[in-house]
Write a protein that holds these residues in place. Structure first.
Motif, PDB file in Angstrom:
ATOM      1  N   ARG A 260       0.665  -1.365  -0.467  1.00 18.27           N
ATOM      2  CA  ARG A 260       0.505   0.012   0.169  1.00 18.27           C
ATOM      3  C   ARG A 260       1.163   1.430  -0.246  1.00 18.27           C
ATOM      4  NH1 ARG A 260      -5.471  -1.196   0.794  1.00 18.27           N
ATOM      5  NH2 ARG A 260      -5.432  -3.446   1.931  1.00 18.27           N
ATOM      6  N   THR A 318      -9.182  -9.650  -0.625  1.00 19.71           N
ATOM      7  CA  THR A 318      -8.271  -8.900  -0.267  1.00 19.71           C
ATOM      8  C   THR A 318      -7.715  -7.928  -1.161  1.00 19.71           C
ATOM      9  OG1 THR A 318      -7.811  -9.248   2.062  1.00 19.71           O
ATOM     10  CG2 THR A 318      -6.304  -7.329   1.412  1.00 19.71           C
ATOM     11  N   HIS A 322      -8.793  -4.215  -3.405  1.00 21.48           N
ATOM     12  CA  HIS A 322      -7.253  -3.548  -3.754  1.00 21.48           C
ATOM     13  C   HIS A 322      -6.981  -3.969  -5.260  1.00 21.48           C
ATOM     14  CE1 HIS A 322      -4.043  -1.093  -2.662  1.00 21.48           C
ATOM     15  NE2 HIS A 322      -3.559  -1.252  -3.278  1.00 21.48           N
ATOM     16  N   TRP A 325      -9.314  -1.022  -6.873  1.00 21.80           N
ATOM     17  CA  TRP A 325      -8.952  -0.063  -6.605  1.00 21.80           C
ATOM     18  C   TRP A 325      -8.146   1.139  -7.478  1.00 21.80           C
ATOM     19  CZ3 TRP A 325      -4.556   2.122  -4.740  1.00 21.80           C
ATOM     20  CH2 TRP A 325      -4.132   3.363  -3.950  1.00 21.80           C
ATOM     21  N   ASP A 365     -10.831   0.447   0.945  1.00 23.41           N
ATOM     22  CA  ASP A 365     -11.447  -0.254   0.039  1.00 23.41           C
ATOM     23  C   ASP A 365     -12.226  -0.037  -1.315  1.00 23.41           C
ATOM     24  OD1 ASP A 365      -7.431   0.294  -0.460  1.00 23.41           O
ATOM     25  OD2 ASP A 365      -7.762  -2.163  -0.266  1.00 23.41           O
TER      26      ASP A 365
END
Length: 380
Positions: A260, A318, A322, A325, A365
């Motif tokens: 991230r 997950t 992500h 996004w 997210d």
């Protein structure tokens, strides 16, 4: 029908042709052939009649006793055209070449020397369609393409996947471990072999495989998780995804969290996803393309792929959330290109946010994705 019989005869459909080394199993192409036949709502006898062959010949193609991959090229091509004329699903028939590639790789992985410097998993980066079919003999869940046009057979048992013998399965997994632990290739390709081995082996649900993957993950240096792109990054990603499939989502969560706010990580992840789902054309020989600048691919196929995989209980949630996004951040106007897909995404995001059991980072997210949908004036 007469033209089908004529083409069958001229292509030699009734005569089995041995493979170049006599070791071809044809399990994957045979299983795909069976699903293709069933998509046309044909029994084995009906297809045999249409092709002017014996029912036992059709049975032998489907079981691998007479491998399609050992047939002459003309036989293979003629069968595909015949299936299309008889109404088989075009996506299934269009995957025959990929199935033949998967059979070739499977045969080499089982029968070949895992110490051979020309290891089959060192040759290229495998995309999703090829990997899905290659993993089919290990995977209790059939690959997506095999269900695209499937209709249950009118009689008889439900279609099963390609079945390896116990000895072939044992040898396959043993050879995979040997290749991962002692890659027989130059250092710049060792990570490629290890990560593709790890991904393939993760479809085996044995506890010993789970423990082996965890040990393999521990051998990846921490520097692979962030910073400048290295082949170890792709290795860490594939192992984490494999462990997630094995029921350990923590490894994948840690991998995503490490990336991230890291533009290099985000770019590599998007480039790999784009190649994986077919946004980019051609064959990649190694993983270096992931660390280059963001490719010129648009992203609609990737968004469609990921949208179908963000729902409560989805594998690798997950990473999937992500990546959506990151994709919408990189391709600001993408939602405007397909309003129907955008509405589907909005619906799935809303359903997920209504769930109470979400990790804070995943929820964040999702909230960002919902904001992007609102800006694009998309409603669920």
């Amino acid at each position: 029908m007469a033209s089908l019989r004529s083409s069958a005869s001229s292509a030699g459909l009734t005569t089995g042709q041995p493979g170049l080394d006599g070791t071809s199993r044809g399990l994957i192409s045979g299983a795909l052939f069976k699903v293709s036949r069933e998509s046309a709502d044909l029994t084995q006898q009906e297809l045999a009649n249409a092709l002017s062959v014996d029912k036992t010949t059709v049975q032998a193609w489907e079981s691998g006793r007479r491998p399609l991959t050992s047939a002459r090229t003309g036989t293979f091509v003629s069968l595909r055209f015949a299936l299309l004329e008889l109404g088989a699903d075009s996506q299934l028939v269009g995957s025959f070449d990929t199935a033949a590639d998967a059979d070739y790789l499977l045969d080499r992985l089982i029968d070949g020397d895992p110490a051979d410097s020309r290891h089959p998993l060192a040759t290229r980066v495998l995309p999703q369609p090829l990997f899905d079919l290659l993993a089919w003999p290990l995977n209790p869940i059939p690959p997506r393409v095999s269900t695209s046009g499937h209709r249950p057979a009118r009689r008889g048992p439900v279609t099963g996947g390609p079945a390896l013998s116990a000895e072939d399965r044992r040898q396959l997994l043993s050879h995979l471990r040997t290749a991962a632990e002692n890659p027989p290739v130059a250092a710049d390709r060792a990570s490629l072999v290890r990560r593709q081995v790890a991904y393939l082996a993760s479809f085996d649900g044995a506890p010993s495989t789970t423990r082996w993957l965890a040990d393999l993950r521990a051998s990846v240096p921490r520097s692979a998780y962030s910073g400048a792109f290295t082949p170890g990054w792709a290795e860490a990603r594939s192992i984490a995804i494999g462990l997630g499939r094995q029921g350990n989502p923590e490894a994948l969560t840690r991998f995503v969290d490490a990336g991230r706010e890291d533009d290099t990580w985000e770019t590599a992840n998007l480039n790999y996803w784009a190649y994986w789902v077919g946004e980019t054309r051609g064959i990649q020989r190694d993983d270096s393309f992931m660390g280059a600048g963001l490719g010129r691919w648009r992203g609609l196929d990737l968004l469609d792929h990921l949208t179908a995989r963000i729902s409560p209980g989805a594998n690798h949630l997950t990473l999937n959330v992500h990546t959506v996004w990151a994709l919408l951040t990189a391709r600001r106007n993408l939602l405007e290109d397909d309003p129907v897909l955008a509405r589907s995404l909005a619906s799935r995001v809303t359903a997920l946010l209504d769930c109470g059991d979400l990790q804070p980072a995943v929820r964040a997210d999702l909230e960002s994705i919902r904001s992007a949908l609102k800006l694009a004036q998309v409603r669920a």
